[in-house]
Design an enzyme around this catalytic site. Structure first.
Site, PDB file in Angstrom:
ATOM      1  N   THR A 110      31.938  41.919  31.672  1.00 13.76           N
ATOM      2  CA  THR A 110      32.753  43.122  31.778  1.00 13.76           C
ATOM      3  C   THR A 110      32.133  44.097  32.759  1.00 13.76           C
ATOM      4  O   THR A 110      31.117  43.802  33.408  1.00 13.76           O
ATOM      5  CB  THR A 110      33.010  43.737  30.379  1.00 13.76           C
ATOM      6  OG1 THR A 110      33.982  44.777  30.512  1.00 13.76           O
ATOM      7  CG2 THR A 110      31.752  44.302  29.738  1.00 13.76           C
ATOM      8  N   LYS A 117      31.951  42.348  36.959  1.00 13.66           N
ATOM      9  CA  LYS A 117      33.012  41.352  37.130  1.00 13.66           C
ATOM     10  C   LYS A 117      33.106  40.788  38.559  1.00 13.66           C
ATOM     11  O   LYS A 117      33.484  39.639  38.740  1.00 13.66           O
ATOM     12  CB  LYS A 117      34.364  41.958  36.746  1.00 13.66           C
ATOM     13  CG  LYS A 117      34.613  42.044  35.259  1.00 13.66           C
ATOM     14  CD  LYS A 117      35.996  42.625  35.035  1.00 13.66           C
ATOM     15  CE  LYS A 117      36.458  42.495  33.620  1.00 13.66           C
ATOM     16  NZ  LYS A 117      37.865  42.875  33.471  1.00 13.66           N
ATOM     17  N   ASP A 144      42.183  37.510  32.617  1.00 11.41           N
ATOM     18  CA  ASP A 144      42.960  38.749  32.434  1.00 11.41           C
ATOM     19  C   ASP A 144      44.456  38.526  32.698  1.00 11.41           C
ATOM     20  O   ASP A 144      45.304  38.984  31.935  1.00 11.41           O
ATOM     21  CB  ASP A 144      42.446  39.849  33.388  1.00 11.41           C
ATOM     22  CG  ASP A 144      41.163  40.484  32.868  1.00 11.41           C
ATOM     23  OD1 ASP A 144      40.886  40.369  31.663  1.00 11.41           O
ATOM     24  OD2 ASP A 144      40.445  41.101  33.682  1.00 11.41           O
ATOM     25  N   GLY A 203      43.031  47.300  41.085  1.00  6.46           N
ATOM     26  CA  GLY A 203      41.653  46.872  40.838  1.00  6.46           C
ATOM     27  C   GLY A 203      41.614  45.438  40.316  1.00  6.46           C
ATOM     28  O   GLY A 203      42.598  44.680  40.458  1.00  6.46           O
ATOM     29  N   ALA A 212      41.666  44.002  37.270  1.00  3.50           N
ATOM     30  CA  ALA A 212      42.667  43.587  36.276  1.00  3.50           C
ATOM     31  C   ALA A 212      44.052  43.538  36.910  1.00  3.50           C
ATOM     32  O   ALA A 212      44.821  42.599  36.685  1.00  3.50           O
ATOM     33  CB  ALA A 212      42.643  44.538  35.083  1.00  3.50           C
ATOM     34  N   MET A 220      42.620  56.417  28.870  1.00  2.00           N
ATOM     35  CA  MET A 220      41.585  55.857  27.992  1.00  2.00           C
ATOM     36  C   MET A 220      40.731  56.973  27.379  1.00  2.00           C
ATOM     37  O   MET A 220      40.487  57.992  28.032  1.00  2.00           O
ATOM     38  CB  MET A 220      40.696  54.918  28.820  1.00  2.00           C
ATOM     39  CG  MET A 220      39.721  54.101  28.011  1.00  2.00           C
ATOM     40  SD  MET A 220      39.098  52.725  28.997  1.00  2.00           S
ATOM     41  CE  MET A 220      37.935  53.526  30.054  1.00  2.00           C
TER      42      MET A 220
HETATM   43  N1  LIG Z   1      43.279  44.854  27.406  1.00  2.93           N
HETATM   44  C1  LIG Z   1      42.466  44.058  28.057  1.00  2.93           C
HETATM   45  O1  LIG Z   1      42.170  42.928  27.617  1.00  2.93           O
HETATM   46  C2  LIG Z   1      41.882  44.498  29.363  1.00  2.93           C
HETATM   47  C3  LIG Z   1      41.366  43.545  30.258  1.00  2.93           C
HETATM   48  C4  LIG Z   1      40.878  43.998  31.506  1.00  2.93           C
HETATM   49  C5  LIG Z   1      40.872  45.361  31.808  1.00  2.93           C
HETATM   50  N2  LIG Z   1      41.358  46.238  30.888  1.00  2.93           N
HETATM   51  C6  LIG Z   1      41.391  47.683  31.205  1.00  2.93           C
HETATM   52  O2  LIG Z   1      42.114  47.859  32.414  1.00  2.93           O
HETATM   53  C7  LIG Z   1      41.616  48.987  33.127  1.00  2.93           C
HETATM   54  C8  LIG Z   1      41.320  48.593  34.590  1.00  2.93           C
HETATM   55  O3  LIG Z   1      40.260  47.648  34.593  1.00  2.93           O
HETATM   56  P1  LIG Z   1      39.757  46.978  35.969  1.00  2.93           P
HETATM   57  O4  LIG Z   1      38.771  45.938  35.583  1.00  2.93           O
HETATM   58  O5  LIG Z   1      40.902  46.607  36.835  1.00  2.93           O
HETATM   59  O6  LIG Z   1      38.997  48.208  36.668  1.00  2.93           O
HETATM   60  P2  LIG Z   1      38.759  48.442  38.235  1.00  2.93           P
HETATM   61  O7  LIG Z   1      38.617  47.142  38.956  1.00  2.93           O
HETATM   62  O8  LIG Z   1      37.681  49.449  38.302  1.00  2.93           O
HETATM   63  O9  LIG Z   1      40.142  49.102  38.775  1.00  2.93           O
HETATM   64  C9  LIG Z   1      40.549  50.367  38.330  1.00  2.93           C
HETATM   65  C10 LIG Z   1      41.917  50.703  38.911  1.00  2.93           C
HETATM   66  O10 LIG Z   1      42.354  51.934  38.321  1.00  2.93           O
HETATM   67  C11 LIG Z   1      42.550  52.910  39.340  1.00  2.93           C
HETATM   68  N3  LIG Z   1      42.120  54.219  38.835  1.00  2.93           N
HETATM   69  C12 LIG Z   1      40.925  54.532  38.279  1.00  2.93           C
HETATM   70  N4  LIG Z   1      40.923  55.840  37.904  1.00  2.93           N
HETATM   71  C13 LIG Z   1      42.144  56.343  38.265  1.00  2.93           C
HETATM   72  C14 LIG Z   1      42.746  57.617  38.156  1.00  2.93           C
HETATM   73  N5  LIG Z   1      42.100  58.653  37.598  1.00  2.93           N
HETATM   74  N6  LIG Z   1      44.012  57.789  38.617  1.00  2.93           N
HETATM   75  C15 LIG Z   1      44.674  56.753  39.183  1.00  2.93           C
HETATM   76  N7  LIG Z   1      44.168  55.509  39.302  1.00  2.93           N
HETATM   77  C16 LIG Z   1      42.902  55.309  38.851  1.00  2.93           C
HETATM   78  C17 LIG Z   1      41.718  52.443  40.508  1.00  2.93           C
HETATM   79  O11 LIG Z   1      42.267  52.966  41.698  1.00  2.93           O
HETATM   80  P3  LIG Z   1      41.340  53.744  42.797  1.00  2.93           P
HETATM   81  O12 LIG Z   1      40.713  52.645  43.639  1.00  2.93           O
HETATM   82  O13 LIG Z   1      42.314  54.569  43.538  1.00  2.93           O
HETATM   83  O14 LIG Z   1      40.299  54.509  42.011  1.00  2.93           O
HETATM   84  C18 LIG Z   1      41.926  50.928  40.417  1.00  2.93           C
HETATM   85  O15 LIG Z   1      43.173  50.570  40.936  1.00  2.93           O
HETATM   86  C19 LIG Z   1      40.363  49.451  32.346  1.00  2.93           C
HETATM   87  O16 LIG Z   1      40.723  50.535  31.514  1.00  2.93           O
HETATM   88  C20 LIG Z   1      40.007  48.238  31.498  1.00  2.93           C
HETATM   89  O17 LIG Z   1      39.351  48.604  30.300  1.00  2.93           O
HETATM   90  C21 LIG Z   1      41.862  45.841  29.691  1.00  2.93           C
END
Ligand SMILES: NC(=O)c1ccc[n+]([C@@H]2O[C@H](COP(=O)([O-])OP(=O)(O)OC[C@H]3O[C@@H](n4cnc5c(N)ncnc54)[C@H](OP(=O)(O)O)[C@@H]3O)[C@@H](O)[C@H]2O)c1
Length: 286
Positions: free
Chosen positions: A66, A70, A106, A132, A134, A198
Site C-alpha cells: 500500500t 505501490k 484494484d 492516480g 487506483a 477521507m
Molecule cells: N477501497 C479500496 O479497496 C481502495 C483500493 C485502492 C485505493 N483506494 C483509495 O483510493 C484513493 C486513491 O488511491 P491511489 O492509490 O490512486 O492514490 P494516488 O495514486 O496517490 O492518486 C491520488 C489521486 O487523487 C487525486 N487527489 C489527491 N488529493 C486531491 C484533492 N485534494 N483534490 C482533487 N484530487 C485529489 C490525485 O490528483 P493530483 O495528482 O491532482 O493530486 C490523484 O489523481 C485513496 O483514498 C485510497 O485509499 C481504495
C-alpha cells in the site's frame, strides 16, 4: 498455526496501523482451515528494497503493498503481470517458487464491487474522478472488460486527466473533462478514485449534488468513513451508492486467489469487516 509449517503473508506500507487487511485475510485463512498468518509491517521508503529481499529470503508466500510503495516496489520484483503494467502500480506480490511477481487487483476489485452493488457497466457513460494508481487500475479494467459506452476522466488537473484518457482510448472511447463539466457528462456511473472525503477531512466532495443524476450509480473508493460526503449527496439524490469497503473485500479476495489458487470465502471476509470491532477511530456508519 503449527509454527514452522505456517505460511507467511503480510502487508507493507506506511502507515499500516489502521489497515483492515489483517483482520479480513486472517478470517479467510481461519474459515478455510489454512495454516497461514497475515501480518502488517510499517516499512519506510528507504527500507523497501531490503524488506522485499527479506520477504523473499524468509519465504513469505504473498504480500499486499500500500501507500507509499505501490509504484516504487516494481523495481524490486522479478516480474509484473498485465494488470500491474497497465496501472503502473503493484498492490499484490506473489512468491512463485522464489520468483516475486507483482499484480494489481484494484481494477478487478472495483469491477466486482460495481457488479455486486448492481452497477451496470455495459453501454454506460462512466465518469472516473482521479488519475492516480487506483484510477488507472479502474479505468483500464473497465475499458478492457466493462464494455462502457464512454469513459470520462476528470480531476483537478485537466492535462493529467487527458493523459490517462489518451492511454485508455486505445481500449475504449475515452475523453477528459474539467471538474466543472461533470454535470454535462450525464454519467450513469461515477467512481471517486481520489482520497477526497477521507477521514479526517470528511465534509468535502469533488462533486456537488447538482452534478449527480438521480439514476446514477456512485461508488467511492474511500471507505473511511463508510459513507463519504459524495455518497451522502448521492444517497439524498436517490442514486445507488457503493462503498469502497466492498472493493476492499473484492480486491482482497482476488489476492487470496492469486496466493492460494482457490476461491476466497468472500462472505466471511465481508463479515470480518462489518462488525463493530472493525471500526477504527474516525469511522462513521452513516
Ligand atoms: N477501497 C479500496 O479497496 C481502495 C483500493 C485502492 C485505493 N483506494 C483509495 O483510493 C484513493 C486513491 O488511491 P491511489 O492509490 O490512486 O492514490 P494516488 O495514486 O496517490 O492518486 C491520488 C489521486 O487523487 C487525486 N487527489 C489527491 N488529493 C486531491 C484533492 N485534494 N483534490 C482533487 N484530487 C485529489 C490525485 O490528483 P493530483 O495528482 O491532482 O493530486 C490523484 O489523481 C485513496 O483514498 C485510497 O485509499 C481504495
Amino acid at each position: 498455526m503449527r509454527g514452522n509449517q505456517t505460511k507467511l503473508f503480510c502487508l507493507i506500507g506506511d502507515p499500516v496501523e489502521h489497515s483492515l487487511s489483517p483482520k479480513m485475510i486472517n478470517a479467510a485463512f481461519r474459515e478455510m482451515g489454512k495454516d497461514c498468518v497475515y501480518l502488517a509491517f510499517r516499512v519506510r521508503k528507504e527500507d523497501l528494497g531490503i524488506t522485499i529481499k527479506g520477504l523473499k529470503a524468509l519465504g513469505f508466500l504473498g504480500c499486499n503493498v500500500t501507500i507509499p510503495h505501490k509504484v516504487s516496489v516494481k523495481e524490486h520484483l522479478d516480474s509484473i503481470d498485465e494488470s500491474a503494467r497497465l496501472s503502473g502500480a503493484v498492490n499484490v506480490i506473489s512468491n512463485s517458487a522464489g520468483e516475486l511477481i507483482g499484480y494489481n487487483t484494484d481494477g478487478a476489485g472495483a469491477l466486482k464491487a460495481l457488479e455486486a452493488g448492481g452497477g451496470r457497466l455495459s453501454g454506460a457513460n462512466v465518469l472516473i474522478l482521479g488519475y492516480g494508481g487506483a484510477a488507472r487500475g479502474v479505468a483500464f479494467e473497465i475499458a478492457q472488460k466493462g464494455n462502457p459506452a464512454e469513459l470520462a476522466i476528470s480531476g483537478r488537473s485537466l492535462s493529467k486527466a487527458l493523459s490517462l484518457a489518451r492511454e485508455v482510448s486505445a481500449l475504449a472511447p475515452a475523453h477528459a473533462i474539467p471538474l466543472s463539466g461533470c454535470r454535462e457528462a450525464r454519467a450513469d456511473i461515477i467512481i471517486n478514485c481520489t482520497p477526497v472525503g477521507m477521514w479526517p477531512k470528511i465534509n468535502v466532495s469533488l462533486l456537488k449534488a447538482e452534478d449527480l443524476g438521480a439514476n446514477c450509480t456512485v461508488m467511492d473508493l474511500v471507505y473511511n468513513p463508510l459513507e463519504t460526503e459524495l455518497m451522502r449527496l448521492a444517497r439524498l439524490r436517490g442514486c445507488k451508492i457503493i462503498s469502497g469497503l466492498e472493493m476492499l473485500v473484492q480486491q482482497g479476495a482476488r489476492a487470496f486467489e492469486i496466493w492460494l489458487g482457490e476461491p476466497a470465502p468472500i462472505d466471511v471476509m465481508r463479515r470480518a469487516l462489518s462488525g463493530d470491532a472493525a471500526l477504527q477511530p474516525g469511522w462513521k456508519l452513516s
